[in-house]
Design a protein around this motif. Structure first.
Motif, PDB file in Angstrom:
ATOM      1  N   TRP A  40       0.841  -1.192   0.000  1.00 16.98           N
ATOM      2  CA  TRP A  40       0.000   0.000   0.000  1.00 16.98           C
ATOM      3  C   TRP A  40       0.874   1.238   0.000  1.00 16.98           C
ATOM      4  CZ3 TRP A  40      -5.180   0.360  -0.519  1.00 16.98           C
ATOM      5  CH2 TRP A  40      -5.932  -0.789  -0.311  1.00 16.98           C
ATOM      6  N   SER A  41       0.368   2.280  -0.623  1.00 15.48           N
ATOM      7  CA  SER A  41       1.002   3.592  -0.516  1.00 15.48           C
ATOM      8  C   SER A  41       0.001   4.505   0.185  1.00 15.48           C
ATOM      9  CB  SER A  41       1.321   4.158  -1.904  1.00 15.48           C
ATOM     10  OG  SER A  41       0.110   4.476  -2.592  1.00 15.48           O
ATOM     11  N   ARG A  42       0.462   5.655   0.582  1.00 16.32           N
ATOM     12  CA  ARG A  42      -0.418   6.640   1.225  1.00 16.32           C
ATOM     13  C   ARG A  42      -1.576   7.005   0.302  1.00 16.32           C
ATOM     14  NH1 ARG A  42       0.025  10.569   5.230  1.00 16.32           N
ATOM     15  NH2 ARG A  42      -1.132  12.474   4.779  1.00 16.32           N
ATOM     16  N   THR A  43      -1.271   7.266  -0.966  1.00 16.61           N
ATOM     17  CA  THR A  43      -2.299   7.661  -1.930  1.00 16.61           C
ATOM     18  C   THR A  43      -3.289   6.532  -2.158  1.00 16.61           C
ATOM     19  OG1 THR A  43      -0.750   9.143  -3.021  1.00 16.61           O
ATOM     20  CG2 THR A  43      -2.676   8.495  -4.284  1.00 16.61           C
ATOM     21  N   ALA A  44      -2.785   5.310  -2.283  1.00 20.22           N
ATOM     22  CA  ALA A  44      -3.676   4.171  -2.508  1.00 20.22           C
ATOM     23  C   ALA A  44      -4.606   3.958  -1.320  1.00 20.22           C
ATOM     24  CB  ALA A  44      -2.856   2.913  -2.786  1.00 20.22           C
ATOM     25  N   ALA A  45      -4.076   4.066  -0.105  1.00 20.24           N
ATOM     26  CA  ALA A  45      -4.912   3.895   1.088  1.00 20.24           C
ATOM     27  C   ALA A  45      -5.972   4.991   1.171  1.00 20.24           C
ATOM     28  CB  ALA A  45      -4.043   3.896   2.345  1.00 20.24           C
ATOM     29  N   GLU A  46      -5.580   6.227   0.861  1.00 21.63           N
ATOM     30  CA  GLU A  46      -6.545   7.324   0.893  1.00 21.63           C
ATOM     31  C   GLU A  46      -7.626   7.133  -0.170  1.00 21.63           C
ATOM     32  OE1 GLU A  46      -6.728  12.185   1.118  1.00 21.63           O
ATOM     33  OE2 GLU A  46      -4.840  11.230   0.609  1.00 21.63           O
ATOM     34  N   ASP A  47      -7.233   6.706  -1.357  1.00 21.74           N
ATOM     35  CA  ASP A  47      -8.208   6.457  -2.421  1.00 21.74           C
ATOM     36  C   ASP A  47      -9.195   5.354  -2.028  1.00 21.74           C
ATOM     37  OD1 ASP A  47      -7.112   8.404  -4.051  1.00 21.74           O
ATOM     38  OD2 ASP A  47      -6.030   6.985  -5.328  1.00 21.74           O
ATOM     39  N   ALA A  48      -8.675   4.276  -1.440  1.00 25.38           N
ATOM     40  CA  ALA A  48      -9.544   3.169  -1.040  1.00 25.38           C
ATOM     41  C   ALA A  48     -10.510   3.602   0.063  1.00 25.38           C
ATOM     42  CB  ALA A  48      -8.698   1.982  -0.584  1.00 25.38           C
ATOM     43  N   ALA A  49     -10.014   4.356   1.044  1.00 25.23           N
ATOM     44  CA  ALA A  49     -10.890   4.848   2.110  1.00 25.23           C
ATOM     45  C   ALA A  49     -11.966   5.764   1.529  1.00 25.23           C
ATOM     46  CB  ALA A  49     -10.078   5.578   3.182  1.00 25.23           C
ATOM     47  N   GLU A  50     -11.570   6.618   0.612  1.00 22.15           N
ATOM     48  CA  GLU A  50     -12.531   7.535   0.000  1.00 22.15           C
ATOM     49  C   GLU A  50     -13.585   6.780  -0.803  1.00 22.15           C
ATOM     50  OE1 GLU A  50     -11.890  10.565  -3.402  1.00 22.15           O
ATOM     51  OE2 GLU A  50     -11.370  11.540  -1.510  1.00 22.15           O
ATOM     52  N   ALA A  51     -13.180   5.711  -1.457  1.00 20.67           N
ATOM     53  CA  ALA A  51     -14.145   4.905  -2.218  1.00 20.67           C
ATOM     54  C   ALA A  51     -15.190   4.305  -1.292  1.00 20.67           C
ATOM     55  CB  ALA A  51     -13.421   3.801  -2.985  1.00 20.67           C
ATOM     56  N   ILE A  52     -14.752   3.818  -0.133  1.00 22.14           N
ATOM     57  CA  ILE A  52     -15.696   3.242   0.826  1.00 22.14           C
ATOM     58  C   ILE A  52     -16.605   4.332   1.388  1.00 22.14           C
ATOM     59  CG2 ILE A  52     -15.936   2.015   3.026  1.00 22.14           C
ATOM     60  CD1 ILE A  52     -13.158   0.740   2.346  1.00 22.14           C
ATOM     61  N   GLU A  53     -16.022   5.489   1.743  1.00 22.34           N
ATOM     62  CA  GLU A  53     -16.821   6.601   2.275  1.00 22.34           C
ATOM     63  C   GLU A  53     -17.871   7.059   1.266  1.00 22.34           C
ATOM     64  OE1 GLU A  53     -13.052   8.281   4.868  1.00 22.34           O
ATOM     65  OE2 GLU A  53     -13.461   9.080   2.888  1.00 22.34           O
ATOM     66  N   THR A  54     -17.477   7.194   0.021  1.00 21.33           N
ATOM     67  CA  THR A  54     -18.400   7.670  -1.002  1.00 21.33           C
ATOM     68  C   THR A  54     -19.479   6.632  -1.278  1.00 21.33           C
ATOM     69  OG1 THR A  54     -16.638   8.991  -1.973  1.00 21.33           O
ATOM     70  CG2 THR A  54     -18.561   8.595  -3.355  1.00 21.33           C
ATOM     71  N   THR A  55     -19.101   5.358  -1.288  1.00 22.22           N
ATOM     72  CA  THR A  55     -20.085   4.297  -1.481  1.00 22.22           C
ATOM     73  C   THR A  55     -21.072   4.265  -0.320  1.00 22.22           C
ATOM     74  OG1 THR A  55     -18.475   3.005  -2.745  1.00 22.22           O
ATOM     75  CG2 THR A  55     -20.393   1.819  -1.880  1.00 22.22           C
ATOM     76  N   ALA A  56     -20.575   4.457   0.901  1.00 16.56           N
ATOM     77  CA  ALA A  56     -21.473   4.494   2.063  1.00 16.56           C
ATOM     78  C   ALA A  56     -22.436   5.673   1.962  1.00 16.56           C
ATOM     79  CB  ALA A  56     -20.665   4.563   3.359  1.00 16.56           C
ATOM     80  N   CYS A  57     -21.946   6.821   1.486  1.00 17.69           N
ATOM     81  CA  CYS A  57     -22.834   7.972   1.300  1.00 17.69           C
ATOM     82  C   CYS A  57     -23.901   7.661   0.250  1.00 17.69           C
ATOM     83  CB  CYS A  57     -22.035   9.209   0.898  1.00 17.69           C
ATOM     84  SG  CYS A  57     -21.117   9.947   2.255  1.00 17.69           S
ATOM     85  N   ALA A  58     -23.514   6.975  -0.815  1.00 18.32           N
ATOM     86  CA  ALA A  58     -24.488   6.606  -1.841  1.00 18.32           C
ATOM     87  C   ALA A  58     -25.503   5.611  -1.291  1.00 18.32           C
ATOM     88  CB  ALA A  58     -23.772   6.021  -3.057  1.00 18.32           C
ATOM     89  N   HIS A  74     -18.464   5.251   8.649  1.00 20.49           N
ATOM     90  CA  HIS A  74     -17.763   6.539   8.627  1.00 20.49           C
ATOM     91  C   HIS A  74     -16.849   6.690   9.839  1.00 20.49           C
ATOM     92  CE1 HIS A  74     -19.837   8.110   5.118  1.00 20.49           C
ATOM     93  NE2 HIS A  74     -20.959   7.659   5.627  1.00 20.49           N
ATOM     94  N   ALA A  75     -17.336   6.262  10.999  1.00 19.38           N
ATOM     95  CA  ALA A  75     -16.522   6.368  12.215  1.00 19.38           C
ATOM     96  C   ALA A  75     -15.284   5.472  12.122  1.00 19.38           C
ATOM     97  CB  ALA A  75     -17.360   6.000  13.439  1.00 19.38           C
ATOM     98  N   ALA A  76     -15.457   4.250  11.625  1.00 16.70           N
ATOM     99  CA  ALA A  76     -14.327   3.330  11.504  1.00 16.70           C
ATOM    100  C   ALA A  76     -13.298   3.855  10.504  1.00 16.70           C
ATOM    101  CB  ALA A  76     -14.823   1.949  11.073  1.00 16.70           C
ATOM    102  N   LEU A  77     -13.762   4.410   9.400  1.00 14.60           N
ATOM    103  CA  LEU A  77     -12.830   4.946   8.407  1.00 14.60           C
ATOM    104  C   LEU A  77     -12.114   6.192   8.924  1.00 14.60           C
ATOM    105  CD1 LEU A  77     -14.911   4.242   5.237  1.00 14.60           C
ATOM    106  CD2 LEU A  77     -12.642   3.328   5.736  1.00 14.60           C
ATOM    107  N   ALA A  78     -12.796   6.994   9.730  1.00 18.47           N
ATOM    108  CA  ALA A  78     -12.139   8.155  10.335  1.00 18.47           C
ATOM    109  C   ALA A  78     -11.016   7.684  11.263  1.00 18.47           C
ATOM    110  CB  ALA A  78     -13.158   9.002  11.100  1.00 18.47           C
ATOM    111  N   ASP A  79     -11.275   6.614  12.028  1.00 20.13           N
ATOM    112  CA  ASP A  79     -10.250   6.058  12.909  1.00 20.13           C
ATOM    113  C   ASP A  79      -9.088   5.488  12.090  1.00 20.13           C
ATOM    114  OD1 ASP A  79      -9.076   5.265  15.377  1.00 20.13           O
ATOM    115  OD2 ASP A  79      -9.876   3.243  15.093  1.00 20.13           O
ATOM    116  N   LEU A  80      -9.399   4.795  11.016  1.00 18.13           N
ATOM    117  CA  LEU A  80      -8.346   4.246  10.161  1.00 18.13           C
ATOM    118  C   LEU A  80      -7.494   5.366   9.566  1.00 18.13           C
ATOM    119  CD1 LEU A  80      -7.026   1.807   8.770  1.00 18.13           C
ATOM    120  CD2 LEU A  80      -8.648   2.155   6.889  1.00 18.13           C
ATOM    121  N   ARG A  81      -8.148   6.431   9.100  1.00 15.14           N
ATOM    122  CA  ARG A  81      -7.400   7.574   8.556  1.00 15.14           C
ATOM    123  C   ARG A  81      -6.440   8.138   9.609  1.00 15.14           C
ATOM    124  NH1 ARG A  81      -8.890  10.585   4.091  1.00 15.14           N
ATOM    125  NH2 ARG A  81     -10.560   9.754   2.814  1.00 15.14           N
TER     126      ARG A  81
END
Length: 132
Positions: A40-58, A74-81
């Motif tokens: 994993w890279s920083r960018t890849a991890a951020e992209d993956a987290a954002e994909a999950i966040e956006t999918t959850a919003c949808a 959202h809370a779990a992803l905030a903690d992961l970030r």
């Protein structure tokens, strides 16, 4: 609540593409194992987290109350970030939901426009393999 068998135009296709992309991502990172260098890279991890966040919003619009069910995501992803040293996604209200609901455009496109204005993305490098 029972969902209809046919989705609105484009919804099924996009959901299918997200599911396929998630499977390909898993297949790509699974051989590395947790914490292995190069997976994993920083960018890849951020992209993956954002994909999950956006999918959850949808998914929050799938049924009344779905946003409350998805709040722990959202809370779990905030903690992961936080644990990964990534910037926070959006401010969350006390109930774990985004403080300001997304109402305009695609948040990913907005983030990429801002990021490109600051610095160009660095090219992804394949992991180095050493031979004995």
């Amino acid at each position: 609540m029972e969902l209809p068998t046919i989705a609105a135009p484009g919804v099924g296709e996009h959901a299918d593409a997200v599911a396929d992309a998630a499977c390909h991502l898993y297949d790509t990172v699974a051989p590395w194992g947790p914490g292995a260098p190069g997976g994993w890279s920083r960018t890849a991890a951020e992209d993956a987290a954002e994909a999950i966040e956006t999918t959850a919003c949808a998914l929050a619009s799938v049924a009344p109350g779905a946003e409350v069910v998805l709040a722990p995501v959202h809370a779990a992803l905030a903690d992961l970030r936080r644990r990964l040293g990534l910037p926070p996604a959006e401010l969350l209200a006390g109930d774990g939901l985004p403080a300001v609901p997304r109402t305009v455009g695609n948040p990913r496109r907005t983030r990429w426009v801002r990021a490109r204005a600051v610095t160009a993305p660095s090219p992804r490098q394949p992991p180095s393999r050493t031979t004995s």
